[in-house]
Design a protein around this motif. Sequence first.
Motif, PDB file in Angstrom:
ATOM      1  N   PRO A   5      33.148  44.175  51.206  1.00 23.39           N
ATOM      2  CA  PRO A   5      33.524  45.580  51.042  1.00 23.39           C
ATOM      3  C   PRO A   5      34.742  45.678  50.112  1.00 23.39           C
ATOM      4  O   PRO A   5      35.551  44.750  50.031  1.00 23.39           O
ATOM      5  N   ASP A   6      34.882  46.786  49.451  1.00 20.88           N
ATOM      6  CA  ASP A   6      35.975  46.964  48.493  1.00 20.88           C
ATOM      7  C   ASP A   6      37.348  46.753  49.119  1.00 20.88           C
ATOM      8  O   ASP A   6      38.248  46.226  48.489  1.00 20.88           O
ATOM      9  N   TRP A   7      37.537  47.172  50.377  1.00 17.34           N
ATOM     10  CA  TRP A   7      38.856  47.065  50.995  1.00 17.34           C
ATOM     11  C   TRP A   7      39.307  45.605  51.163  1.00 17.34           C
ATOM     12  O   TRP A   7      40.488  45.335  51.311  1.00 17.34           O
ATOM     13  N   MET A   8      38.372  44.645  51.127  1.00 16.29           N
ATOM     14  CA  MET A   8      38.727  43.228  51.297  1.00 16.29           C
ATOM     15  C   MET A   8      39.183  42.584  49.990  1.00 16.29           C
ATOM     16  O   MET A   8      39.669  41.454  50.009  1.00 16.29           O
ATOM     17  N   ARG A   9      39.059  43.275  48.898  1.00 21.85           N
ATOM     18  CA  ARG A   9      39.492  42.725  47.619  1.00 21.85           C
ATOM     19  C   ARG A   9      40.994  42.923  47.453  1.00 21.85           C
ATOM     20  O   ARG A   9      41.496  44.037  47.588  1.00 21.85           O
ATOM     21  N   PRO A  10      41.725  41.842  47.141  1.00 21.10           N
ATOM     22  CA  PRO A  10      43.185  41.986  46.967  1.00 21.10           C
ATOM     23  C   PRO A  10      43.501  42.975  45.855  1.00 21.10           C
ATOM     24  O   PRO A  10      42.802  43.033  44.836  1.00 21.10           O
ATOM     25  N   PRO A  11      44.549  43.761  46.020  1.00 23.80           N
ATOM     26  CA  PRO A  11      44.887  44.780  45.023  1.00 23.80           C
ATOM     27  C   PRO A  11      45.526  44.209  43.765  1.00 23.80           C
ATOM     28  O   PRO A  11      45.711  44.927  42.789  1.00 23.80           O
ATOM     29  N   ARG A  12      45.850  42.931  43.779  1.00 22.87           N
ATOM     30  CA  ARG A  12      46.482  42.300  42.609  1.00 22.87           C
ATOM     31  C   ARG A  12      46.104  40.828  42.561  1.00 22.87           C
ATOM     32  O   ARG A  12      45.662  40.272  43.565  1.00 22.87           O
ATOM     33  N   GLU A  13      46.315  40.214  41.427  1.00 19.19           N
ATOM     34  CA  GLU A  13      45.929  38.815  41.214  1.00 19.19           C
ATOM     35  C   GLU A  13      46.601  37.855  42.197  1.00 19.19           C
ATOM     36  O   GLU A  13      45.981  36.910  42.680  1.00 19.19           O
ATOM     37  N   GLU A  14      47.867  38.086  42.521  1.00 17.39           N
ATOM     38  CA  GLU A  14      48.588  37.181  43.429  1.00 17.39           C
ATOM     39  C   GLU A  14      48.308  37.463  44.902  1.00 17.39           C
ATOM     40  O   GLU A  14      48.926  36.874  45.784  1.00 17.39           O
TER      41      GLU A  14
END
Length: 189
Positions: A5-14
């Motif tokens: 789901p989209d919410w599990m994707r980190p909001p930034r590379e780090e």
Amino acid sequence: MTALPDWMRPPREEGWYSEDLDMLVEAPRHTELIDGALVFNMSPQRRWHSRLVTALTNALTAQAPDGFEVDRELTVVLDRRNRPEPDVLVSTERIPDQASYYEAASVVLVVEVVSPESEHRDRMVKPQKYAEAGIGHYWRIENEDGAPAIHVYERDELTNGYVATGIYRDRLDVPVPFPVKIDLAALLR
């Protein structure tokens, strides 16, 4: 395999930051942040663990002098990329009822009750992170044939790590972070 789901994707590379946890309303209860990664504690809670956390919280609360707050299952902001959730904590600061975390600078004791799914984190990862954040005392509770064994550690300023000060099986009797005396056999009656 289904897509994340989209919410599990980190909001930034780090990865994730500690402040991101409060915005993840879809995340399961007891989600922690370790090194910028979300850690989901999704295993069913075992009765032994739950009873011990409740009894220890009550015992510490009953013995805590003014100026100490005892809480359970709230996170501690260690730094921007680490926000673990100890089973029990003691702080010298009272936080608002709607708050979901403590700052490490106010926390004087963290307690982890080891479960099969958290063994590595509770024995290796979290103690190092708690000590590096300056938390003075760490207790790790192991299940020894149904009885609690409390491994007590104190932070050494020189090494910035914990040193063992004792293992308590029948009765816990420690002077810090405040005087605590607990009949361990009575905790699970």
